[in-house]
Write a protein that holds these residues in place. Structure first.
Motif, mmCIF file in Angstrom:
data_model
loop_
_atom_site.group_PDB
_atom_site.id
_atom_site.type_symbol
_atom_site.label_atom_id
_atom_site.label_comp_id
_atom_site.label_asym_id
_atom_site.label_seq_id
_atom_site.Cartn_x
_atom_site.Cartn_y
_atom_site.Cartn_z
ATOM 1 N N ARG A 302 48.617 48.825 43.663
ATOM 2 C CA ARG A 302 48.120 47.712 44.527
ATOM 3 C C ARG A 302 48.122 46.612 43.894
ATOM 4 O O ARG A 302 48.536 45.251 44.118
ATOM 5 C CB ARG A 302 47.042 47.975 45.426
ATOM 6 C CG ARG A 302 47.299 49.073 46.357
ATOM 7 C CD ARG A 302 48.313 48.874 47.327
ATOM 8 N NE ARG A 302 48.216 47.551 48.214
ATOM 9 C CZ ARG A 302 49.208 46.929 48.982
ATOM 10 N NH1 ARG A 302 50.411 47.462 48.508
ATOM 11 N NH2 ARG A 302 49.035 45.861 49.311
ATOM 12 N N LEU A 303 47.583 46.606 42.693
ATOM 13 C CA LEU A 303 47.008 45.526 41.659
ATOM 14 C C LEU A 303 48.332 44.835 41.115
ATOM 15 O O LEU A 303 48.647 43.752 40.945
ATOM 16 C CB LEU A 303 46.324 46.125 40.565
ATOM 17 C CG LEU A 303 45.879 44.996 39.399
ATOM 18 C CD1 LEU A 303 45.312 43.672 40.151
ATOM 19 C CD2 LEU A 303 45.133 45.468 38.409
ATOM 20 N N HIS A 306 49.817 42.706 43.696
ATOM 21 C CA HIS A 306 49.035 41.476 43.887
ATOM 22 C C HIS A 306 49.257 40.552 42.737
ATOM 23 O O HIS A 306 49.347 39.254 42.960
ATOM 24 C CB HIS A 306 47.760 41.609 44.183
ATOM 25 C CG HIS A 306 47.347 42.524 45.451
ATOM 26 N ND1 HIS A 306 47.673 41.978 46.706
ATOM 27 C CD2 HIS A 306 46.455 43.585 45.941
ATOM 28 C CE1 HIS A 306 47.470 42.713 47.499
ATOM 29 N NE2 HIS A 306 46.582 43.472 47.266
ATOM 30 N N TYR A 324 43.015 42.100 46.464
ATOM 31 C CA TYR A 324 42.771 43.312 45.508
ATOM 32 C C TYR A 324 41.245 43.864 45.685
ATOM 33 O O TYR A 324 41.209 44.972 46.094
ATOM 34 C CB TYR A 324 42.856 42.846 43.936
ATOM 35 C CG TYR A 324 42.782 43.841 43.271
ATOM 36 C CD1 TYR A 324 43.346 45.227 43.521
ATOM 37 C CD2 TYR A 324 41.807 44.101 42.208
ATOM 38 C CE1 TYR A 324 43.205 46.479 42.430
ATOM 39 C CE2 TYR A 324 41.477 45.259 41.637
ATOM 40 C CZ TYR A 324 42.281 46.406 41.675
ATOM 41 O OH TYR A 324 41.939 47.608 40.887
ATOM 42 N N ASP A 327 41.651 45.805 48.932
ATOM 43 C CA ASP A 327 42.234 46.926 48.729
ATOM 44 C C ASP A 327 41.530 48.018 47.975
ATOM 45 O O ASP A 327 41.486 49.240 48.610
ATOM 46 C CB ASP A 327 43.696 46.921 48.102
ATOM 47 C CG ASP A 327 44.762 46.292 48.806
ATOM 48 O OD1 ASP A 327 44.459 46.200 50.058
ATOM 49 O OD2 ASP A 327 45.900 45.870 48.335
ATOM 50 N N HIS A 328 40.694 47.633 47.102
ATOM 51 C CA HIS A 328 39.802 48.510 46.348
ATOM 52 C C HIS A 328 38.737 48.993 47.011
ATOM 53 O O HIS A 328 38.545 50.137 47.370
ATOM 54 C CB HIS A 328 39.171 47.705 45.284
ATOM 55 C CG HIS A 328 38.284 48.588 44.310
ATOM 56 N ND1 HIS A 328 36.861 48.573 44.573
ATOM 57 C CD2 HIS A 328 38.502 49.342 43.388
ATOM 58 C CE1 HIS A 328 36.305 49.420 43.992
ATOM 59 N NE2 HIS A 328 37.089 49.813 42.937
#
Length: 393
Positions: A302-303, A306, A324, A327-328
């Motif tokens: 994910r990171l 982004h 982010y 998402d985290h």
């Protein structure tokens, strides 16, 4: 002074995966690590099915499987003495991806990922260089990192430097945690593991023991407890392991145990001012659920996405950071609750004994909990009967 599109501090699984995602998106990345690979470290060495799926998407799963990393298909819980015992296989994910996890010796796993970094276009891997702090401009924006060989200026900085992240501390984001804390030991034993396809968790008083196949004739045996209890075990890990786990009585200890802890880590944030935290650096609860590497890979994926959108100009810095952080939080929310349940049982032997006994009669309750931990569904999947079974009723 050197210049990088993105600088990643830490070439472990999360840092390597983030760099590979960015490389595929066409961005240049410099990855720094204070170690020279291969290097060993205390690790649970279990990769849950969602982490396996990330390896497939990164294009490195076949390389990991070529190392003969054993597949694990579920989790068994028991108590010292061998009873009661409950087992549940990993549930099938809705997207039809891998239903099995892997036991991966950390030295082998890191070697595969580091080799992938060395082959990747636009990735520069620098080993044996210690990052010592962060660079800030006059407005406070983080513009790179300082190292023992000079500064590295970058458009984005990523800290993937582990549980006690120096980069997190340098940014002023480390939050003090109180209490005795939890610590672990991880050793390796020579044993025939060809018929072993599960992770086995043994409750022994205020201590848990974990067994997982991690290579041909290689069994990881780790243990978790409070600091004082682990300190006692560390003085004679081999004898303690043999006394608790009957399978080890004919086995040979081939790699002395390495220690890790305090596990509970909380950052003030995981993204701000141009710095992003990933993997254990982004916060951690406890290894008891075995999700550490897997969640680190999911976060890295994910990171990488982004930051790629940030570097391509699709979004601004504050938007990338906010997305982010979201998402985290989503990835960790239910997993943290599962960890809290597991720790409650670990600290109350009478409760864990009753819960394991009931789960043996109702394995679907344990299976539903494994699915929550894998991120397949939420707690709404648990029925009232499941909750009663997990509570030992």
């Amino acid at each position: 002074m050197s210049q990088a599109g993105v600088v990643v501090v830490g070439a472990g699984p999360s840092g390597a995966a983030t760099a590979l995602v960015l490389s595929r998106a066409g961005h240049s990345v410099t990855v720094l690590d204070r170690a020279h690979f291969p290097r060993d470290k205390a690790c649970g060495e279990g990769l849950m099915p969602p982490g396996v799926a990330v390896l497939r998407r990164l294009g490195v799963l076949d390389d990991v499987l070529a190392t003969h990393a054993p597949r694990v298909r579920g989790v068994m819980y028991t108590h010292s003495g061998g009873t009661p015992t409950a087992y549940a296989p990993f549930p099938t994910p809705a997207d039809g991806s891998e239903q099995w996890g892997l036991g991966v010796r950390r030295t082998v796993f890191d070697a595969v990922l580091v080799d992938a970094l060395r082959r990747a276009p636009r990735v520069t891997l620098v080993e044996g260089v210690r990052a010592t702090g962060v660079l800030r401009d006059a407005s406070g924006l983080i513009t790179g990192v300082t190292t023992d060989e000079g500064p590295v200026v970058a458009d984005a900085a990523i800290a993937a430097d582990g549980l006690h992240s120096p980069m997190r501390a340098a940014a002023g984001w480390t939050v003090a945690t109180g209490g005795e804390g939890r610590y672990g030991l991880a050793g390796h034993w020579k044993l025939d593991v060809r018929d072993l396809d599960r992770i086995t968790v043994t409750f022994a008083g205020q201590q848990e023991w974990y067994q997982a196949p991690v290579g041909p004739e290689l069994l990881l045996v780790s243990t978790l407890a409070g600091r004082s209890r682990i300190g006692v075990t560390a003085r004679n890990y081999e004898a303690a392991a043999r006394a608790t786990l009957p399978a080890l009585r004919g086995a040979e200890l081939v790699v002395r145990p390495l220690a890790a802890g305090q596990f509970r880590q909380r950052p003030r944030t995981v993204a701000a001012d141009g710095l992003f935290l990933v993997g254990d650096a982004a916060g951690y609860d406890d290894p008891t659920t075995g999700e550490g590497i897997g969640i680190g890979l999911l976060l890295a994926e994910r990171l990488g996405f982004h930051i790629a959108t940030l570097l391509s100009g699709e979004v601004d810095r504050s938007t990338a950071e906010a997305r982010y952080r979201r998402d985290h939080a989503e990835l960790w929310r239910n997993r943290s609750r599962v960890t809290a349940l597991a720790l409650m049982m670990a600290r109350r032997p009478w409760l864990s004994r009753r819960a394991v006994a009931r789960a043996a009669d109702r394995p679907q309750a344990l299976g539903a909990l494994l699915g929550i931990n894998c991120g397949y569904w939420g707690f709404g999947r648990l029925t009232p009967r499941d909750w009663l079974a997990l509570a030992g009723f």
